[in-house]
Design a protein around this motif. Structure first.
Motif, short mmCIF file in Angstrom:
data_model
loop_
_atom_site.label_atom_id
_atom_site.label_comp_id
_atom_site.label_asym_id
_atom_site.label_seq_id
_atom_site.Cartn_x
_atom_site.Cartn_y
_atom_site.Cartn_z
N ILE A 248 0.84 -1.20 0.00
CA ILE A 248 0.00 0.00 0.00
C ILE A 248 0.87 1.25 0.00
O ILE A 248 0.60 2.22 -0.71
CB ILE A 248 -0.93 -0.01 1.23
CG1 ILE A 248 -1.86 -1.22 1.14
CG2 ILE A 248 -1.71 1.26 1.34
CD1 ILE A 248 -2.73 -1.40 2.32
N ILE A 249 1.97 1.20 0.77
CA ILE A 249 2.84 2.38 0.85
C ILE A 249 3.44 2.69 -0.52
O ILE A 249 3.51 3.86 -0.93
CB ILE A 249 3.95 2.15 1.89
CG1 ILE A 249 3.35 2.12 3.28
CG2 ILE A 249 5.00 3.24 1.80
CD1 ILE A 249 4.35 1.89 4.37
N ALA B 66 3.80 6.36 -4.66
CA ALA B 66 3.94 6.71 -6.07
C ALA B 66 2.91 7.77 -6.45
O ALA B 66 3.20 8.69 -7.23
CB ALA B 66 3.77 5.47 -6.94
N GLY B 67 1.70 7.67 -5.87
CA GLY B 67 0.68 8.69 -6.13
C GLY B 67 1.12 10.06 -5.65
O GLY B 67 0.97 11.06 -6.36
N ILE B 68 1.71 10.11 -4.45
CA ILE B 68 2.13 11.41 -3.90
C ILE B 68 3.27 11.98 -4.74
O ILE B 68 3.28 13.17 -5.07
CB ILE B 68 2.55 11.23 -2.43
CG1 ILE B 68 1.30 10.94 -1.59
CG2 ILE B 68 3.24 12.48 -1.91
CD1 ILE B 68 1.59 10.47 -0.21
N VAL B 69 4.24 11.11 -5.11
CA VAL B 69 5.32 11.59 -5.98
C VAL B 69 4.74 12.10 -7.30
O VAL B 69 5.19 13.10 -7.84
CB VAL B 69 6.35 10.46 -6.22
CG1 VAL B 69 7.42 10.92 -7.18
CG2 VAL B 69 6.98 10.05 -4.91
N GLY B 70 3.68 11.42 -7.77
CA GLY B 70 3.03 11.85 -9.00
C GLY B 70 2.47 13.26 -8.89
O GLY B 70 2.57 14.05 -9.84
N VAL B 71 1.91 13.60 -7.73
CA VAL B 71 1.42 14.97 -7.53
C VAL B 71 2.58 15.96 -7.58
O VAL B 71 2.48 17.04 -8.18
CB VAL B 71 0.67 15.07 -6.18
CG1 VAL B 71 0.30 16.51 -5.89
CG2 VAL B 71 -0.57 14.21 -6.22
N LEU C 209 3.32 2.84 -13.42
CA LEU C 209 3.52 1.43 -13.74
C LEU C 209 4.56 0.82 -12.80
O LEU C 209 4.40 -0.28 -12.28
CB LEU C 209 3.94 1.26 -15.20
CG LEU C 209 2.86 1.61 -16.22
CD1 LEU C 209 3.38 1.44 -17.63
CD2 LEU C 209 1.63 0.76 -16.02
N GLY C 210 5.64 1.60 -12.54
CA GLY C 210 6.67 1.12 -11.63
C GLY C 210 6.12 0.90 -10.23
O GLY C 210 6.43 -0.10 -9.59
N GLY C 211 5.30 1.85 -9.77
CA GLY C 211 4.72 1.72 -8.44
C GLY C 211 3.88 0.46 -8.31
O GLY C 211 3.98 -0.29 -7.33
N LEU C 212 3.06 0.20 -9.33
CA LEU C 212 2.19 -0.97 -9.27
C LEU C 212 3.01 -2.25 -9.35
O LEU C 212 2.73 -3.23 -8.65
CB LEU C 212 1.15 -0.91 -10.39
CG LEU C 212 0.10 0.17 -10.18
CD1 LEU C 212 -0.77 0.34 -11.40
CD2 LEU C 212 -0.76 -0.16 -8.98
N LEU C 213 4.05 -2.24 -10.21
CA LEU C 213 4.91 -3.43 -10.29
C LEU C 213 5.59 -3.66 -8.94
O LEU C 213 5.67 -4.80 -8.45
CB LEU C 213 5.98 -3.24 -11.37
CG LEU C 213 5.62 -3.70 -12.78
CD1 LEU C 213 6.81 -3.56 -13.69
CD2 LEU C 213 5.16 -5.16 -12.74
#
Lengths: 589, 99
Positions: free
Chosen positions: A17-18, A23-28, A48-52
């Protein structure tokens, strides 16, 4: 008595989850600091990297979870094999959805250049010319995925509520961001939001009642209180518990799209941008069923005979109503996205059939079914996103570049006629997905339905399994209808009988983010008022829309291929996934 | 005054909120109904915390407040977008998809 004891936090168990939320926060931050040209690539690699990464973390955790349940944050979040399996399914399907979201076949992605602009306004036109892109969709989808992963893995009702909002709020926004048919898209978001907020208010009130009943929002404690082992002063008030359980279930059933809480599904699935529809249809459903299984099975431990009977009656009613509405209303649909929405309602009903069993067989059947359904549905929506309307101008080349000619998706069923000749491979994949949804042998859907109905029969609920079988037979009718239409009916634009009805009201600025309104231009004009009409709904008598299929190996085509392979593999050699699912069900109470 | 009166008040407020959502046509008013439901829930949480004598319920009320605030941000944004497009915030006018 209320001294604060810092909880023990197992960071390793939280890592999937982290990684996703991080990755979402870095995306912002990427939105703020990375120059516009590199933003899309950065976001894509990041998500994609975050999900992998999350998938790898889940794989590493898998073995340790099998031997003992990991308590993560105090007792509010314990990682069971079931929770981890749901997280795995959500992450795999979110990864595939992310590829569809990133698809740019036809030159543009599916999202408005600036979602905040008024449809048809000059500002929007300028944003389109400047080539702006709404790359925020990637972090939003990541946040939603993070919420889904938490949703299915928590024991604490308040975390359940927070996760519900974390997964819903980005989806409300994403629904409103379609590049084309923006009025419909905004309307979908509007409906989704109002109904979603209403049901989450019901859910949280249910949680409050359960808290009042048991003195805790922790599911095992509530189950103890239900069984009469609690020491809460209000433990005698059974009505609190029953009302609370019903209200919490309403919220979860809304998220899975079960009747009578399904009414948002067709509208929202139709209006939202197709990649987002696929994401919603698949990942949200998996996460919500995970949470539903968890809540019901935990609380089920504490039920006495009478309560268990009441909950059974509730589930039976909902399951039968859901299957009936999903299949019968689905038969008369003429829009492919709407039809797939009703199909997903029917599938929610099939999963509910397994849920009435309340045992481990049911849990593993649910897991397998969610994966099988997810692959087929995601693939189907990816195909829908590739079948487009194209404007054939009389003076070819005057319109400008090639991508300005490609419009939105051709969603009217009549436009799908003769698709088999235009794009044989894509049609073959779509036929495969439909057959899997119908439950034809040698596809994933068959094994899934077999497992689900088997679980119900195993628990003695054979009438429900029988109704499920009948519903599958009816749904086979409308799946076959599409197959016949695609493969054997000649295309209407080939036959030369002019524009299909749905192509008539095409947006004014060619390929702009205007509204290609399938139900005729007049419908849009009236709520718009005088101001925006000219640009948005101006019909072009000289042009006619023909249906075209995006070919080439864009990300969406890759997803179609991967989903097709997955559906066949799960159908032909299902045993290894069934074994995994059975292992995952082991530690659920 | 008995503590249970607060529960009755919470139930009444919640019902008023739910009725507002189901009966009113203006999206903003509907949204206010939803907020009323959430705040009624907060009252219930705090009252139950008092009855049980532990702080969990009061902490939960904070969670609900934060979530409600986040919901307001997204919800008002969507309602304003709809209003700017259609010059109307009535839930009856938003019916392109159901025809």
């Amino acid at each position: 008595m209320n001294d604060f004891v810092p909880p023990h936090i197992d960071w390793a168990a939280l890592s999937p989850i982290i990684v996703v939320l991080g990755a979402g926060i870095v995306g912002v931050l990427v939105e703020a600091f990375v120059p516009a040209r590199a933003r899309r690539t950065t976001q894509l690699v990041l998500s994609l990297g975050g999900l992998l990464g999350a998938l790898v973390a889940i794989g590493l955790l898998w073995d340790s979870v099998q031997s003992n349940v990991i308590l993560v944050v105090g007792d509010s979040f314990d990682l069971t094999p079931f929770g981890l399996a749901i997280q795995g399914i959500v992450v795999v399907l979110a990864f595939l959805s992310m590829l569809v979201i990133a698809d740019r076949s036809g030159g543009q992605d599916a999202f408005a250049p600036t979602a905040a602009a008024v449809p048809g306004s000059r500002y929007e036109e300028e944003a389109r010319r400047a080539g702006l892109q709404q790359t925020e969709v990637f972090p939003l989808a990541l946040f939603s995925t993070g919420g889904m992963m938490l949703f299915a893995a928590t024991d604490d009702l308040i975390i359940l509520f927070v996760a519900l909002e974390v997964l819903s709020l980005p989806l409300y926004v994403l629904s409103a961001t379609a590049r084309r048919r923006r009025l419909l898209s905004q309307e979908a978001a509007f409906k989704y939001f109002l109904l979603g907020a209403f049901t989450s208010a019901l859910t949280v009130f249910g949680i409050a009642l359960l808290y009042g009943f048991a003195g805790s929002v922790h599911l095992p404690v509530i189950a103890d209180a239900l069984a009469g082992r609690g020491d809460s002063p209000l433990a005698g008030l059974h009505v609190l518990a029953v009302a609370g359980i019903v209200l919490v279930c309403v919220g979860l059933l809304f998220k899975v799209g079960a009747a009578p809480f399904h009414t948002w599904t067709p509208d929202v699935y139709t209006g939202a941008p197709t990649p987002i529809t696929g994401f919603m249809a698949v990942c949200t459903k998996a996460a919500a069923f995970g949470a539903l299984v968890r809540v019901l099975f935990y609380l089920g431990q504490g039920f006495d005979a009478a309560t268990r009977h009441e909950v059974h009656v509730l589930l039976w009613t909902v399951a039968i109503a859901t299957m009936a509405i999903g299949t019968i209303v689905g038969v008369v649909q003429t829009d492919i996205k709407r039809l797939l929405a009703y199909s997903s309602i029917a599938h929610a009903g099939f999963v509910l059939v397994a849920l009435v069993a309340f045992d481990e067989v049911a849990t593993s059947a649910v897991l397998f079914y969610l994966l099988a359904y997810g692959l087929a549905t995601l693939g189907a929506f990816a195909v829908v996103s590739l079948v487009r309307e194209r404007i054939a101008t009389d003076d070819a080349g005057a319109g400008g570049t090639r991508d300005s000619l490609i419009l939105g998706e051709a969603t009217h069923l009549a436009q799908w006629a003769g698709l088999g000749r235009k794009a044989p491979w894509l049609t073959a994949a779509f036929v495969l997905f439909l057959l899997s949804m119908a439950g034809v042998p040698l596809t994933a859907g068959f094994v899934g339905k077999f497992a689900v109905f088997g679980a119900a029969i195993h628990a003695g609920a054979w009438p429900l399994a029988l109704i499920g079988g009948v519903a599958s037979a009816i749904s086979l009718f409308y799946y076959v209808r599409i197959i016949v239409l695609m493969v054997f009916t000649p295309a209407s634009d080939e036959a030369g009988d002019g524009v299909p009805a749905a192509g008539a009201g095409v947006a004014g600025p060619l390929g702009a983010a205007g509204v290609a309104e399938p139900r005729g231009a007049a419908d849009v004009a009236e709520p718009l008022g005088a101001a925006g009409v000219a640009t948005v709904t101006q019909a072009r008598p000289a042009t006619r829309a023909v249906v075209t299929v995006m070919t080439g190996w864009g990300p969406a085509a890759v997803v179609v291929a991967l989903c097709a392979i997955g559906v066949v593999l799960l159908g032909v050699v299902p045993s290894w996934v069934l074994d995994l699912a059975a292992g995952a069900a082991k530690f659920v109470p | 005054m008995a503590v249970t009166n607060y529960l009755i008040l919470a139930a009444i407020l919640f019902s008023i909120g739910a009725t507002t959502v189901l009966l009113r046509r203006n999206a903003i008013i509907v949204f206010m109904g939803i907020e009323l439901m959430l705040n009624a829930t907060n009252l219930a949480f705090v009252t139950f915390a008092r009855i049980h004598g532990d702080l969990t319920g009061q902490v939960l009320a904070f969670f609900v407040m934060v979530v409600a605030a986040a919901e307001v941000v997204v919800g008002l944004a969507i309602i304003v977008t709809i209003f700017r497009t259609r010059r109307s915030a009535s839930v009856d006018d938003v019916n392109l998809l159901s025809r």
